[in-house]
Enzyme design. Sequence first.
Site, PDB file in Angstrom:
ATOM      1  N   HIS A   1       0.815  -1.216   0.000  1.00  0.00           N
ATOM      2  CA  HIS A   1       0.000   0.000   0.000  1.00  0.00           C
ATOM      3  C   HIS A   1       0.845   1.262   0.000  1.00  0.00           C
ATOM      4  O   HIS A   1       0.367   2.350   0.333  1.00  0.00           O
ATOM      5  CB  HIS A   1      -0.998  -0.012   1.161  1.00  0.00           C
ATOM      6  CG  HIS A   1      -2.235  -0.781   0.810  1.00  0.00           C
ATOM      7  ND1 HIS A   1      -2.176  -2.044   0.274  1.00  0.00           N
ATOM      8  CD2 HIS A   1      -3.554  -0.455   0.858  1.00  0.00           C
ATOM      9  CE1 HIS A   1      -3.405  -2.476   0.035  1.00  0.00           C
ATOM     10  NE2 HIS A   1      -4.260  -1.525   0.378  1.00  0.00           N
TER      11      HIS A   1
ATOM     12  N   ASP B   1      -5.698   4.901  10.128  1.00  0.00           N
ATOM     13  CA  ASP B   1      -7.122   5.066   9.787  1.00  0.00           C
ATOM     14  C   ASP B   1      -7.640   3.832   9.067  1.00  0.00           C
ATOM     15  O   ASP B   1      -8.787   3.431   9.245  1.00  0.00           O
ATOM     16  CB  ASP B   1      -7.308   6.271   8.854  1.00  0.00           C
ATOM     17  CG  ASP B   1      -6.991   7.570   9.548  1.00  0.00           C
ATOM     18  OD1 ASP B   1      -6.893   7.567  10.785  1.00  0.00           O
ATOM     19  OD2 ASP B   1      -6.839   8.584   8.845  1.00  0.00           O
TER      20      ASP B   1
ATOM     21  N   GLU C   1      -8.976  13.866  15.246  1.00  0.00           N
ATOM     22  CA  GLU C   1      -8.442  14.113  13.898  1.00  0.00           C
ATOM     23  C   GLU C   1      -9.148  15.342  13.332  1.00  0.00           C
ATOM     24  O   GLU C   1     -10.039  15.914  13.975  1.00  0.00           O
ATOM     25  CB  GLU C   1      -8.676  12.907  12.976  1.00  0.00           C
ATOM     26  CG  GLU C   1      -7.730  11.758  13.210  1.00  0.00           C
ATOM     27  CD  GLU C   1      -7.558  10.848  11.982  1.00  0.00           C
ATOM     28  OE1 GLU C   1      -8.069  11.193  10.892  1.00  0.00           O
ATOM     29  OE2 GLU C   1      -6.923   9.786  12.136  1.00  0.00           O
TER      30      GLU C   1
HETATM   31  P1  FAD Z   1       4.293  -1.875   1.984  1.00  0.00           P
HETATM   32  O1  FAD Z   1       3.789  -0.785   1.118  1.00  0.00           O
HETATM   33  O2  FAD Z   1       4.208  -3.242   1.443  1.00  0.00           O
HETATM   34  O3  FAD Z   1       5.808  -1.570   2.431  1.00  0.00           O
HETATM   35  C1  FAD Z   1       6.170  -0.281   2.876  1.00  0.00           C
HETATM   36  C2  FAD Z   1       7.676  -0.239   3.188  1.00  0.00           C
HETATM   37  O4  FAD Z   1       7.942  -1.031   4.328  1.00  0.00           O
HETATM   38  C3  FAD Z   1       8.561  -0.806   2.076  1.00  0.00           C
HETATM   39  O5  FAD Z   1       9.787  -0.148   2.084  1.00  0.00           O
HETATM   40  C4  FAD Z   1       8.740  -2.249   2.489  1.00  0.00           C
HETATM   41  O6  FAD Z   1       9.919  -2.809   1.958  1.00  0.00           O
HETATM   42  C5  FAD Z   1       8.798  -2.109   4.004  1.00  0.00           C
HETATM   43  N1  FAD Z   1       8.270  -3.262   4.705  1.00  0.00           N
HETATM   44  C6  FAD Z   1       7.109  -3.915   4.505  1.00  0.00           C
HETATM   45  N2  FAD Z   1       6.980  -4.916   5.384  1.00  0.00           N
HETATM   46  C7  FAD Z   1       8.084  -4.896   6.167  1.00  0.00           C
HETATM   47  C8  FAD Z   1       8.549  -5.663   7.250  1.00  0.00           C
HETATM   48  N3  FAD Z   1       7.843  -6.688   7.730  1.00  0.00           N
HETATM   49  N4  FAD Z   1       9.736  -5.350   7.809  1.00  0.00           N
HETATM   50  C9  FAD Z   1      10.470  -4.314   7.343  1.00  0.00           C
HETATM   51  N5  FAD Z   1      10.097  -3.560   6.303  1.00  0.00           N
HETATM   52  C10 FAD Z   1       8.908  -3.840   5.730  1.00  0.00           C
HETATM   53  N6  FAD Z   1      -0.364   5.466   7.268  1.00  0.00           N
HETATM   54  C11 FAD Z   1      -0.569   5.966   8.493  1.00  0.00           C
HETATM   55  O7  FAD Z   1       0.373   6.165   9.260  1.00  0.00           O
HETATM   56  N7  FAD Z   1      -1.826   6.285   8.921  1.00  0.00           N
HETATM   57  C12 FAD Z   1      -2.923   6.060   8.151  1.00  0.00           C
HETATM   58  O8  FAD Z   1      -4.032   6.344   8.578  1.00  0.00           O
HETATM   59  C13 FAD Z   1      -2.738   5.492   6.869  1.00  0.00           C
HETATM   60  N8  FAD Z   1      -3.790   5.224   6.082  1.00  0.00           N
HETATM   61  C14 FAD Z   1      -3.580   4.668   4.858  1.00  0.00           C
HETATM   62  C15 FAD Z   1      -4.690   4.364   4.064  1.00  0.00           C
HETATM   63  C16 FAD Z   1      -4.530   3.802   2.823  1.00  0.00           C
HETATM   64  C17 FAD Z   1      -5.747   3.473   1.990  1.00  0.00           C
HETATM   65  C18 FAD Z   1      -3.217   3.562   2.336  1.00  0.00           C
HETATM   66  C19 FAD Z   1      -3.028   2.997   0.968  1.00  0.00           C
HETATM   67  C20 FAD Z   1      -2.103   3.871   3.104  1.00  0.00           C
HETATM   68  C21 FAD Z   1      -2.273   4.420   4.375  1.00  0.00           C
HETATM   69  N9  FAD Z   1      -1.198   4.721   5.198  1.00  0.00           N
HETATM   70  C22 FAD Z   1      -1.404   5.228   6.449  1.00  0.00           C
HETATM   71  C23 FAD Z   1       0.191   4.529   4.743  1.00  0.00           C
HETATM   72  C24 FAD Z   1       0.713   3.175   5.152  1.00  0.00           C
HETATM   73  O9  FAD Z   1       0.952   3.137   6.543  1.00  0.00           O
HETATM   74  C25 FAD Z   1       2.054   2.875   4.485  1.00  0.00           C
HETATM   75  O10 FAD Z   1       1.957   3.036   3.108  1.00  0.00           O
HETATM   76  C26 FAD Z   1       2.504   1.462   4.832  1.00  0.00           C
HETATM   77  O11 FAD Z   1       3.830   1.305   4.427  1.00  0.00           O
HETATM   78  C27 FAD Z   1       1.656   0.463   4.096  1.00  0.00           C
HETATM   79  O12 FAD Z   1       1.791  -0.788   4.689  1.00  0.00           O
HETATM   80  P2  FAD Z   1       2.010  -2.044   3.784  1.00  0.00           P
HETATM   81  O13 FAD Z   1       1.892  -3.208   4.673  1.00  0.00           O
HETATM   82  O14 FAD Z   1       1.171  -2.027   2.576  1.00  0.00           O
HETATM   83  O15 FAD Z   1       3.563  -1.790   3.402  1.00  0.00           O
END
Ligand code: FAD
Length: 520
Positions: A96, A159, A272
């Site tokens: 994400h 969120d 918020e």
């Molecule tokens: P990914 O996108 O898969 O990875 C993100 C990064 O972390 C990459 O660099 C990856 O290599 C690394 N990574 C992934 N897993 C691990 C692991 N296990 N160990 C070490 N590194 C790792 N953020 C907020 O703070 N608050 C919010 O309210 C919020 N709302 C969101 C709502 C939506 C609809 C979206 C799309 C994003 C939102 N985000 C929010 C942002 C979100 O927290 C970050 O984009 C987060 O990185 C997404 O998590 P993911 O599991 O998809 O990670």
Amino acid sequence: MIAYIEPYFLDNESDAASVLNVTGKSSDGVSESLNIQGEILCGGAAADIAGKDFGGMNCVKPLAVVRPVGSEDIAGAVRAALSSDKLTVAARGNGHSINGQSMAEGGLVVDMRSTAENHFEVGHYGGTAFVDVSGGALWENVLKRCVSEYGLAPRSWTDYLGLTVGGTLSNAGVSGQAFRYGPQTSNVTELDVVTGNGDVVTCSEMENSELFFSVLGGLGQFGIITRARVLLQPAPDMVRWIRIVYAEFDEFTRDAEWLVSQKDESSFDYVEGFVFVNGDDPVNGWPTVPLHPDQDFDPTRLPQSSGSVLYCLELALHYRDSDSNSSVDKRMERLLGRLRFDEGLRFEVDLPYVDFLLRVKRSEEIAKVNGTWETPHPWLNLFVSKRDIGDFEQKVFKELVKNGVGGPMLVYPLLRSRWDDRTSVVLPEGEIFYIVALLRFVPPGAKASSVDKLVAQNQEIVQWCVKNGIDFKLYLPHYKSREEWIRHFGNRWSRFVDRKAMFDPMAILSPGQKVFNRAL
Ligand code: FAD
């Protein structure tokens, strides 16, 4: 072992990809050579899983996707990369990210979701409850299990909960509870990590503390989180969810800052805020404020002086089924009585706690139906100091995005003292700073050039901040040049570099962040 992989993975990448493409799965030989018990996918099957992200603006070809069984598989992938001369490894949580941060062009992507069920154990330490969960677990599932099986819940959230534990801990993890408990990175006490050296290490504030604090907010640069110990609290049964509207930004910020500065228990449980367009636009304007279809936004209640945009404080109060209505009303009125919102523009609903935390899932379902979940998301997230939020508001909200961004425009205050300076996150100066999130949604069929314009507008905002000396940091940062990363980290850059040298000296991990290049 590596001698065997090299012809496949490195020397003849495209040949290997096309051979492996035939079935979409790698041969057993490759699995053995990587010494991994889990699955390995190559070619189109790998690109389907890890070639795009939620941002939808980057498209890369990974060499292979590894679906690990556990930490040893992840360490195996890292060690294979270490023994090669150019292979990288990206952990992918739920993909994400917006700007390709979880991608690895020509590298190995570790699909952390395959480890989601590896850990789930609730324990107590000195009267405090915690849960051990997998780095690849979705927060949504952590919530459901903690509440239904134990009546407990993590204290600090995002969120939207379709994100993994490791993904948010690599950034910070922020929502309306962070003013009280800090971000999610302030609510974990122990991690299991696979470092860029291929070591499997348990770390905490007391044990291997440098690794612990490096990894938190570390953009995946120092290690892959396979287990996190998350603090818990008793889960409330119900939430009163409230929105109140302001015509004046000064009054909105004064009330928001007052609420987040109150002592624990003397404020709302969630604070918020967001900016919206002063008009009847269904996506950006008045209709986005009411909390229930029976509620209407009555613009005649707005003062004559109201401008092109308006402000909404979003609040929540937790309570238990056993609390009487009148006691909840009393608590709420005592707090609302102190605030200077526009009378008559107040909305509230009562709903179960789990439904409140899953509120964005409803938006996800709607976006999936109308096609905007799949279209690009040129989002911009920043932290802006209290000192500069007024100037930022004049330029950005009142001028550049005064017609909206096709999605929420969040703005609410956070307290620096709730964040731990030892983590890798960087923040603006001062105790109070604001998170600003321009969550742009693009209609299906929009031209690529219109997405480019939105990306250009994000850049214009960042450039304006730099030029005008605004004290800000990008959240979920994305930069292309070394100079920009150095500016981002400021006086923390050398610490970040030292940590990289210690835990991932060959720059194997998270190449999609584009902070470091793979060392040869
Ligand atoms: P990914 O996108 O898969 O990875 C993100 C990064 O972390 C990459 O660099 C990856 O290599 C690394 N990574 C992934 N897993 C691990 C692991 N296990 N160990 C070490 N590194 C790792 N953020 C907020 O703070 N608050 C919010 O309210 C919020 N709302 C969101 C709502 C939506 C609809 C979206 C799309 C994003 C939102 N985000 C929010 C942002 C979100 O927290 C970050 O984009 C987060 O990185 C997404 O998590 P993911 O599991 O998809 O990670």
